[in-house]
Write an enzyme that holds these catalytic residues in place. Structure first.
Site, PDB file in Angstrom:
ATOM      1  N   ARG A  42      -0.764   3.653   2.060  1.00 33.95           N
ATOM      2  CA  ARG A  42      -1.610   4.307   1.413  1.00 33.95           C
ATOM      3  C   ARG A  42      -2.424   3.660   0.319  1.00 33.95           C
ATOM      4  O   ARG A  42      -3.730   3.761   0.204  1.00 33.95           O
ATOM      5  CB  ARG A  42      -1.286   5.757   1.306  1.00 33.95           C
TER       6      ARG A  42
ATOM      7  N   ARG B 158     -13.667   8.805   1.428  1.00 30.93           N
ATOM      8  CA  ARG B 158     -12.583   7.865   1.184  1.00 30.93           C
ATOM      9  C   ARG B 158     -12.970   6.596   1.858  1.00 30.93           C
ATOM     10  O   ARG B 158     -12.259   5.517   1.832  1.00 30.93           O
ATOM     11  CB  ARG B 158     -11.229   8.463   2.115  1.00 30.93           C
TER      12      ARG B 158
ATOM     13  N   LYS C 255      -4.090  13.971  -7.860  1.00 29.91           N
ATOM     14  CA  LYS C 255      -5.555  14.572  -7.474  1.00 29.91           C
ATOM     15  C   LYS C 255      -5.071  15.911  -7.182  1.00 29.91           C
ATOM     16  O   LYS C 255      -5.880  16.835  -7.420  1.00 29.91           O
ATOM     17  CB  LYS C 255      -6.005  13.948  -6.291  1.00 29.91           C
TER      18      LYS C 255
ATOM     19  N   ARG D 161       7.140  13.431  -5.697  1.00 28.33           N
ATOM     20  CA  ARG D 161       6.444  14.785  -5.417  1.00 28.33           C
ATOM     21  C   ARG D 161       6.999  15.633  -4.322  1.00 28.33           C
ATOM     22  O   ARG D 161       7.742  15.314  -3.420  1.00 28.33           O
ATOM     23  CB  ARG D 161       5.075  14.401  -4.790  1.00 28.33           C
TER      24      ARG D 161
HETATM   25  P1  AMP Z   1      -4.264  13.547   0.869  1.00 29.41           P
HETATM   26  O1  AMP Z   1      -3.481  14.743   1.184  1.00 29.41           O
HETATM   27  O2  AMP Z   1      -5.432  13.445   0.307  1.00 29.41           O
HETATM   28  O3  AMP Z   1      -3.182  12.555   0.444  1.00 29.41           O
HETATM   29  O4  AMP Z   1      -4.425  12.790   2.376  1.00 29.41           O
HETATM   30  C1  AMP Z   1      -3.348  12.687   3.417  1.00 29.41           C
HETATM   31  C2  AMP Z   1      -3.655  11.857   4.753  1.00 29.41           C
HETATM   32  O5  AMP Z   1      -4.886  12.643   5.216  1.00 29.41           O
HETATM   33  C3  AMP Z   1      -4.296  10.380   4.219  1.00 29.41           C
HETATM   34  O6  AMP Z   1      -3.441   9.645   3.929  1.00 29.41           O
HETATM   35  C4  AMP Z   1      -4.999  10.159   5.530  1.00 29.41           C
HETATM   36  O7  AMP Z   1      -4.384   9.908   6.775  1.00 29.41           O
HETATM   37  C5  AMP Z   1      -5.649  11.628   5.779  1.00 29.41           C
HETATM   38  N1  AMP Z   1      -6.880  11.715   5.148  1.00 29.41           N
HETATM   39  C6  AMP Z   1      -7.555  12.590   4.035  1.00 29.41           C
HETATM   40  N2  AMP Z   1      -8.475  12.626   3.549  1.00 29.41           N
HETATM   41  C7  AMP Z   1      -9.150  11.907   4.360  1.00 29.41           C
HETATM   42  C8  AMP Z   1     -10.210  11.347   4.631  1.00 29.41           C
HETATM   43  N3  AMP Z   1     -11.363  11.415   3.731  1.00 29.41           N
HETATM   44  N4  AMP Z   1     -10.657  10.434   5.807  1.00 29.41           N
HETATM   45  C9  AMP Z   1      -9.845   9.967   6.667  1.00 29.41           C
HETATM   46  N5  AMP Z   1      -8.463  10.393   6.395  1.00 29.41           N
HETATM   47  C10 AMP Z   1      -8.136  11.327   5.463  1.00 29.41           C
END
Ligand code: AMP
Length: 223
Positions: free
Chosen positions: A172, A88, A13, A127
């Site tokens: 996750r 999410r 993403k 990554r």
């Molecule tokens: P990402 O960078 O998208 O992989 O997000 C990393 C982490 O940030 C996730 O595992 C959640 O802990 C938090 N996070 C990101 N986006 C959201 C969201 N829309 N709602 C709640 N927590 C989020």
């Protein structure tokens, strides 16, 4: 254009979001990056979000919605945006529908990056991110830097995100299946979703994404 990018951990993403947003000249808005910025700056919000990120769990909705609303209200998001990692869960999706309705706008497309689960752990665990700019993303096998541990773009040090360790990636993925997959159904009911295979080279996936939103990827290709 107003676009959402959805997909499980390891789907790429972030990598695609940076390229798509640059191609379309719209801001890339990553909820995870906004939280990591707060954590790095040591804000109260960052301190509250930290344990959720570390454990691979969602940050509570009221916190997340506050951060996203504030970001969407900035002037650069007026002409469009690419949302990466938000919404999410279905409650966040409904809240976003409300925010957009209030500003008389709507989403143009939801791109669902699909990847067989067998690839998820290996892609996320391999990554590596640049410490200077978290949008510079590499993979130890699929997209290695020229010099191990060094960012090709800016020379910064590469590191692994804490939540890209295997146990947390599995957590996750579980959260994705339970909470985020229904978001795709929410937008499918609105006729907005295009599924895109996340397998293959970065450029191939980008071409599929551009085709899905009716853009020609030719001018996005390095010459
Ligand atoms: P990402 O960078 O998208 O992989 O997000 C990393 C982490 O940030 C996730 O595992 C959640 O802990 C938090 N996070 C990101 N986006 C959201 C969201 N829309 N709602 C709640 N927590 C989020």
């Amino acid at each position: 254009m107003r676009i959402l990018l959805i997909g499980p951990p390891g789907a790429g993403k972030g990598t695609q979001a940076v390229r798509l947003a640059a191609h379309l000249s719209i801001p890339h808005i990553s909820a995870g990056d906004l939280f990591r910025e707060h954590i790095d700056r040591g804000t109260e919000l960052g301190q509250n979000a930290r344990s959720h990120l570390r454990d691979g769990l969602l940050v509570p909705d009221e916190v997340t919605l506050g951060v996203i609303k504030e970001r969407l209200a900035r002037p650069d998001a007026e002409r469009g945006f690419l949302l990466d990692g938000f919404p999410r869960n279905p409650a966040q999706a409904k809240a976003l529908d409300g925010i957009l309705a209030d500003s008389q706008s709507r989403l143009d497309a939801v791109l669902d990056l699909e990847i067989p689960e067998a690839h998820v752990v290996e892609r996320a665990v391999g990554r590596r991110l640049c410490r200077r700019n978290r949008e510079h993303i590499f993979h130890v096998d699929h997209s290695p830097p020229e010099r191990a541990g060094v960012c090709d773009t800016c020379g910064g040090e590469l590191h692994q995100r804490d939540d890209d360790r295997e146990a947390t990636v599995r957590k996750r993925l579980e959260v994705y299946r339970r909470e985020t997959a229904p978001v795709v159904d929410h937008y499918r009911a609105q006729g907005l979703v295009t599924a895109i295979s996340a397998l293959g080279h970065v450029q191939e996936v980008l071409d599929r994404a551009l085709a899905a939103i009716g853009r020609n990827g030719d001018d996005a290709r390095p010459r």
